[in-house]
Design a protein around this motif. Structure first.
Motif, PDB file in Angstrom:
ATOM      1  N   THR A  64       0.841  -1.197   0.000  1.00 15.81           N
ATOM      2  CA  THR A  64       0.000   0.000   0.000  1.00 15.81           C
ATOM      3  C   THR A  64       0.874   1.243   0.000  1.00 15.81           C
ATOM      4  O   THR A  64       2.048   1.197   0.387  1.00 15.81           O
ATOM      5  N   LEU A  65       0.283   2.347  -0.406  1.00 15.09           N
ATOM      6  CA  LEU A  65       1.021   3.605  -0.404  1.00 15.09           C
ATOM      7  C   LEU A  65       1.387   4.010   1.025  1.00 15.09           C
ATOM      8  O   LEU A  65       2.496   4.495   1.275  1.00 15.09           O
ATOM      9  N   GLN A  93       4.414   2.086   2.131  1.00 17.28           N
ATOM     10  CA  GLN A  93       5.632   2.588   1.489  1.00 17.28           C
ATOM     11  C   GLN A  93       6.076   3.903   2.113  1.00 17.28           C
ATOM     12  O   GLN A  93       7.282   4.113   2.349  1.00 17.28           O
ATOM     13  N   PRO A  95       0.406   1.567  -5.751  1.00 19.62           N
ATOM     14  CA  PRO A  95      -0.282   1.226  -4.500  1.00 19.62           C
ATOM     15  C   PRO A  95      -1.434   0.273  -4.732  1.00 19.62           C
ATOM     16  O   PRO A  95      -2.157   0.383  -5.731  1.00 19.62           O
TER      17      PRO A  95
END
Length: 263
Positions: free
Chosen positions: A83-84, A87, A262
């Protein structure tokens, strides 16, 4: 031949026909400017039109082939794309690690190393592979004899990237060791020992990146994406480690074309 040279290569400076001494010898060092220019003319006229270099193949260094890819990373397996938010959190954690390392580098560099820690020279590729990965991984041995009485033998299991070790490595050494391990990873499987060292070396890389380091980390991210796709058992821990390296290369070191989309 001299006439042909004069026609194809006009003189840049005027060179007249001087009355040279009768004892002029073009094989001895010139005594006057006129003798020097005359000697240059004679040597140029004797040069062959085509020169072929004689190369001894035995002296060529191994691994001359260089594969350069301009493509991005391969997408993560379905269900394993980070997922963003994950990250972004990894980038923040990594940034904090780098700041702490830079702040306390002199302290850790001053710490004494154990007597069994002998860091290889920067150019010793095989020595660094054994130092970082250990004989078990380097020699691809599934298991080594276990002797609990002698404690951990780091020569067999590899030295961890302790702060007291990596703080002693200058940028040239960091880049060299990173290159050695990425080269190893290009032909071998991903291991926890390799992952720990890759993370530590990335944390030691100074920004802005030198061109060589820039190329290396892009190569590393692509290799991680390849291994991630080929992971048969879909080991979540290993895929997470590969995701992490791709994330740091793409988002911390600004190689956004390599970033995972994402999930």
């Amino acid at each position: 031949m001299e006439a042909g040279v004069e026609e194809l290569m006009p003189r840049l400076l005027p060179v007249g026909d001087w009355d040279l001494a009768e004892d002029f010898d073009p094989t001895v060092p010139p005594r006057t400017p006129q003798e020097y220019l005359k000697r240059v003319q004679i040597e140029a006229a004797r040069c062959p039109d085509v020169v072929v270099a004689k190369i001894d193949p035995r002296k060529l260094k191994k691994k001359q082939t260089v594969n350069i890819s301009i493509s991005g990373c391969q997408p993560a397996p379905e269900g394993y794309s980070p997922t963003l938010r994950w990250q972004q959190q990894q980038v923040a954690n990594f940034s904090a690690v780098r700041q702490s390392l830079n702040k306390h580098r002199n302290h850790w560099r001053s710490q004494h190393l154990d007597s069994n820690v002998i860091m290889p020279k920067s150019e010793d590729e095989e020595g660094w592979k054994k130092f970082c990965l250990g004989e078990r991984v380097y020699s691809e041995v599934d298991a080594l004899p276990n002797n609990e009485n002698i404690g951990i033998d780091y020569m067999k299991v590899g030295f961890p990237p302790l702060l007291s070790i990596v703080s002693r490595m200058n940028q040239a050494t960091v880049t060299s060791v990173l290159e050695y391990l990425i080269s190893w990873f290009g032909e071998k499987k991903f291991t926890p020992e390799l992952g720990r060292w890759l993370y530590a070396l990335l944390a030691c890389l100074e920004k802005p990146l030198l061109p060589e380091a820039h190329s290396l980390i892009r190569q590393l991210a692509r290799r991680c994406s390849e291994v991630r796709v080929l992971e048969e058992n879909k080991n979540e821990e290993q895929i997470s480690a590969l995701n992490l390296i791709i994330c740091l290369v793409s988002r911390y070191f600004d190689q956004r074309d390599l970033a995972d989309e994402p999930s």
